[in-house]
Design a protein around this motif. Structure first.
Motif, PDB file in Angstrom:
ATOM      1  N   PRO A  75      48.753  53.806  35.021  1.00  0.00           N
ATOM      2  CA  PRO A  75      48.086  52.543  34.703  1.00  0.00           C
ATOM      3  C   PRO A  75      47.180  52.057  35.834  1.00  0.00           C
ATOM      4  N   VAL A  76      46.106  51.407  35.447  1.00  0.00           N
ATOM      5  CA  VAL A  76      45.196  50.737  36.369  1.00  0.00           C
ATOM      6  C   VAL A  76      45.410  49.237  36.189  1.00  0.00           C
ATOM      7  N   ILE A  77      45.735  48.549  37.295  1.00  0.00           N
ATOM      8  CA  ILE A  77      46.164  47.152  37.260  1.00  0.00           C
ATOM      9  C   ILE A  77      45.320  46.372  38.272  1.00  0.00           C
ATOM     10  N   PRO A  78      44.118  45.962  37.920  1.00  0.00           N
ATOM     11  CA  PRO A  78      43.237  45.348  38.914  1.00  0.00           C
ATOM     12  C   PRO A  78      43.683  43.957  39.342  1.00  0.00           C
ATOM     13  N   GLY A  79      43.309  43.616  40.570  1.00  0.00           N
ATOM     14  CA  GLY A  79      43.505  42.257  41.050  1.00  0.00           C
ATOM     15  C   GLY A  79      42.503  41.320  40.401  1.00  0.00           C
ATOM     16  N   ILE A  80      42.976  40.168  39.961  1.00  0.00           N
ATOM     17  CA  ILE A  80      42.135  39.160  39.328  1.00  0.00           C
ATOM     18  C   ILE A  80      42.150  37.919  40.209  1.00  0.00           C
ATOM     19  N   ALA A  81      41.052  37.699  40.922  1.00  0.00           N
ATOM     20  CA  ALA A  81      40.942  36.538  41.800  1.00  0.00           C
ATOM     21  C   ALA A  81      39.493  36.102  41.855  1.00  0.00           C
ATOM     22  N   SER A  82      39.312  34.824  42.053  1.00  0.00           N
ATOM     23  CA  SER A  82      37.968  34.273  42.066  1.00  0.00           C
ATOM     24  C   SER A  82      37.996  32.901  42.717  1.00  0.00           C
ATOM     25  N   LEU A  83      36.817  32.378  42.996  1.00  0.00           N
ATOM     26  CA  LEU A  83      36.721  31.000  43.457  1.00  0.00           C
ATOM     27  C   LEU A  83      37.015  30.014  42.339  1.00  0.00           C
ATOM     28  N   SER A  84      36.744  30.415  41.096  1.00  0.00           N
ATOM     29  CA  SER A  84      36.897  29.505  39.967  1.00  0.00           C
ATOM     30  C   SER A  84      37.839  30.085  38.927  1.00  0.00           C
ATOM     31  N   THR A  85      38.494  29.196  38.204  1.00  0.00           N
ATOM     32  CA  THR A  85      39.372  29.623  37.111  1.00  0.00           C
ATOM     33  C   THR A  85      38.558  30.288  36.008  1.00  0.00           C
ATOM     34  N   ALA A  86      37.380  29.743  35.719  1.00  0.00           N
ATOM     35  CA  ALA A  86      36.562  30.300  34.638  1.00  0.00           C
ATOM     36  C   ALA A  86      36.194  31.750  34.915  1.00  0.00           C
ATOM     37  N   GLU A  87      35.809  32.060  36.158  1.00  0.00           N
ATOM     38  CA  GLU A  87      35.444  33.443  36.458  1.00  0.00           C
ATOM     39  C   GLU A  87      36.677  34.346  36.440  1.00  0.00           C
ATOM     40  N   ALA A  88      37.815  33.831  36.909  1.00  0.00           N
ATOM     41  CA  ALA A  88      39.038  34.636  36.869  1.00  0.00           C
ATOM     42  C   ALA A  88      39.404  34.991  35.433  1.00  0.00           C
ATOM     43  N   VAL A  89      39.263  34.034  34.533  1.00  0.00           N
ATOM     44  CA  VAL A  89      39.516  34.297  33.110  1.00  0.00           C
ATOM     45  C   VAL A  89      38.551  35.352  32.587  1.00  0.00           C
ATOM     46  N   TRP A  90      37.268  35.223  32.948  1.00  0.00           N
ATOM     47  CA  TRP A  90      36.271  36.214  32.508  1.00  0.00           C
ATOM     48  C   TRP A  90      36.629  37.608  33.019  1.00  0.00           C
ATOM     49  N   LEU A  91      37.029  37.710  34.286  1.00  0.00           N
ATOM     50  CA  LEU A  91      37.393  39.006  34.859  1.00  0.00           C
ATOM     51  C   LEU A  91      38.595  39.608  34.133  1.00  0.00           C
ATOM     52  N   ALA A  92      39.575  38.771  33.833  1.00  0.00           N
ATOM     53  CA  ALA A  92      40.765  39.265  33.133  1.00  0.00           C
ATOM     54  C   ALA A  92      40.397  39.821  31.763  1.00  0.00           C
ATOM     55  N   GLN A  93      39.574  39.106  31.047  1.00  0.00           N
ATOM     56  CA  GLN A  93      39.177  39.563  29.714  1.00  0.00           C
ATOM     57  C   GLN A  93      38.299  40.807  29.789  1.00  0.00           C
ATOM     58  N   ALA A  94      37.423  40.865  30.793  1.00  0.00           N
ATOM     59  CA  ALA A  94      36.575  42.047  30.961  1.00  0.00           C
ATOM     60  C   ALA A  94      37.412  43.267  31.330  1.00  0.00           C
ATOM     61  N   ALA A  95      38.426  43.074  32.173  1.00  0.00           N
ATOM     62  CA  ALA A  95      39.305  44.184  32.548  1.00  0.00           C
ATOM     63  C   ALA A  95      40.089  44.687  31.345  1.00  0.00           C
ATOM     64  N   GLU A  96      40.547  43.771  30.504  1.00  0.00           N
ATOM     65  CA  GLU A  96      41.251  44.182  29.289  1.00  0.00           C
ATOM     66  C   GLU A  96      40.320  44.956  28.367  1.00  0.00           C
ATOM     67  N   SER A  97      39.101  44.476  28.209  1.00  0.00           N
ATOM     68  CA  SER A  97      38.127  45.165  27.355  1.00  0.00           C
ATOM     69  C   SER A  97      37.790  46.548  27.883  1.00  0.00           C
ATOM     70  N   ALA A  98      37.799  46.710  29.202  1.00  0.00           N
ATOM     71  CA  ALA A  98      37.487  48.006  29.810  1.00  0.00           C
ATOM     72  C   ALA A  98      38.588  49.032  29.585  1.00  0.00           C
ATOM     73  N   GLY A  99      39.806  48.564  29.275  1.00  0.00           N
ATOM     74  CA  GLY A  99      40.904  49.485  29.020  1.00  0.00           C
ATOM     75  C   GLY A  99      42.016  49.453  30.044  1.00  0.00           C
ATOM     76  N   CYS A 100      42.075  48.411  30.889  1.00  0.00           N
ATOM     77  CA  CYS A 100      43.138  48.324  31.885  1.00  0.00           C
ATOM     78  C   CYS A 100      44.490  48.141  31.209  1.00  0.00           C
ATOM     79  N   HIS A 101      45.529  48.463  31.959  1.00  0.00           N
ATOM     80  CA  HIS A 101      46.870  48.481  31.400  1.00  0.00           C
ATOM     81  C   HIS A 101      47.692  47.267  31.808  1.00  0.00           C
ATOM     82  N   GLY A 102      47.227  46.521  32.797  1.00  0.00           N
ATOM     83  CA  GLY A 102      47.893  45.321  33.283  1.00  0.00           C
ATOM     84  C   GLY A 102      46.974  44.631  34.265  1.00  0.00           C
ATOM     85  N   LEU A 103      47.389  43.461  34.738  1.00  0.00           N
ATOM     86  CA  LEU A 103      46.582  42.693  35.681  1.00  0.00           C
ATOM     87  C   LEU A 103      47.470  42.143  36.786  1.00  0.00           C
TER      88      LEU A 103
END
Length: 307
Positions: A75-103
């Motif tokens: 599994p690929v489990i990327p770190g999700i961090a950002s200055l803003s909550t909105a960008e962190a949410v976007w990163l999480a959704q983009a990582a899921e769409s890319a095919g990641c297995h966890g966050l």
């Protein structure tokens, strides 16, 4: 793909070319090398991956590179961090769409405050995805401390929170979390020089740093600690390997841990020491001292029993 948290999962470094662009070809090679050595997953774009210096687009490109390199194996489990909550949410959704297995979900960069706001931030990310979540608690780095009772509250209210990376440097946190929530969460050690003690306290896995340069040694150390914890082996081999490894593992616990670990990679011939500003490469006495420590370890590892 089901995530097996019970092993060594590297917080993988980000490789840079001479112009400080990302060296995607080497990054893919590094991913495969770590998995070939027995690592059970990869965590790109975390603190050690210099996530704070990566653009959102670069993070997605790194995630896609890792998935293409090893995504069918571990599994690929990327770190999700950002200055803003909105960008962190976007990163999480983009990582899921890319095919990641966890966050792996971090508190926000820079802004650290009370429990109400930090809970709202991490819950916004957790609830934006269906992926399993590893909560990253690192109060020395992020000035936000998710206390055991707060972690228990998050676990009770968010079914996809399945694990916590505990990097408070207090091994008692492992037993405190376990006492509150039993087996509800998998607990992983996030501080390299605490792995043996953390596993004895009840942790099941290791989000590791020096593994980037010493993967087989890290995997062997983990398995020996596991065997000792379960009564399958005595401590002699574990103690010998841990004593050899500790001067290196302590490099994971200081502010310049990224520079030190990348230097170790360079010295074992698996990467280079380049880091993105505001980090600068080690120099003068700190460089010589680090080189001396790493070289001493390299000169004395031939007698170790490494799987």
């Amino acid at each position: 793909m089901t995530i097996n948290w019970g092993g060594v999962i590297p917080a993988i470094t980000t490789s840079f070319n001479q112009d400080y662009s990302i060296d995607f070809a080497f990054f893919a090679e590094h991913c495969r090398w770590l998995v070939d050595a027995g690592c059970l997953g990869l965590v790109p774009c975390g603190s050690l991956g210099e996530g704070a210096t990566l653009s959102a687009e670069e993070k997605i490109a790194i995630i896609e590179t890792a998935l293409n390199a090893v995504g069918e194996r571990v599994p690929v489990i990327p770190g999700i961090a950002s200055l803003s909550t909105a960008e962190a949410v976007w990163l999480a959704q983009a990582a899921e769409s890319a095919g990641c297995h966890g966050l792996m979900v971090l508190p926000p960069y820079v802004y650290s405050t009370d429990w109400r706001e930090m809970k709202a931030h991490v819950e916004a990310v957790m609830r934006a995805t269906n992926l399993p979540i590893l909560l990253y608690n690192n109060p020395p780095a992020y000035k936000t401390d998710f206390l055991p009772e707060q972690i228990a509250e998050l676990a009770q209210e968010n079914a996809n929170l399945v694990a916590v990376k505990e990097s408070s440097s207090d091994v008692r946190r492992v037993t405190a979390i376990r006492a509150l929530i039993g087996e509800r969460l998998e607990i992983l050690v996030g501080v390299d020089d605490e792995i043996v003690e953390g596993m004895q306290a009840g942790a099941v896995g290791w989000i590791a740093g020096l593994v980037n340069a010493f993967p087989r040694e890290s995997v062997t150390l983990f398995h020996l600690a596991e065997q000792v914890r379960t009564g399958q082996d005595d401590r002699a081999q574990l103690d010998a390997l841990y004593a050899w490894f500790l001067p290196l593992l302590r490099m994971d616990t200081v502010p310049k841990f990224v520079q030190l670990i990348k230097l170790a990679q360079e010295m074992v011939g698996m990467g280079n020491a380049r880091v993105r500003a505001p980090r600068l490469e080690l120099h003068r006495a700190e460089l010589e001292n680090a080189r001396r420590t790493i070289q001493h370890a390299l000169e004395h590892r031939s007698g170790l029993d490494i799987a």
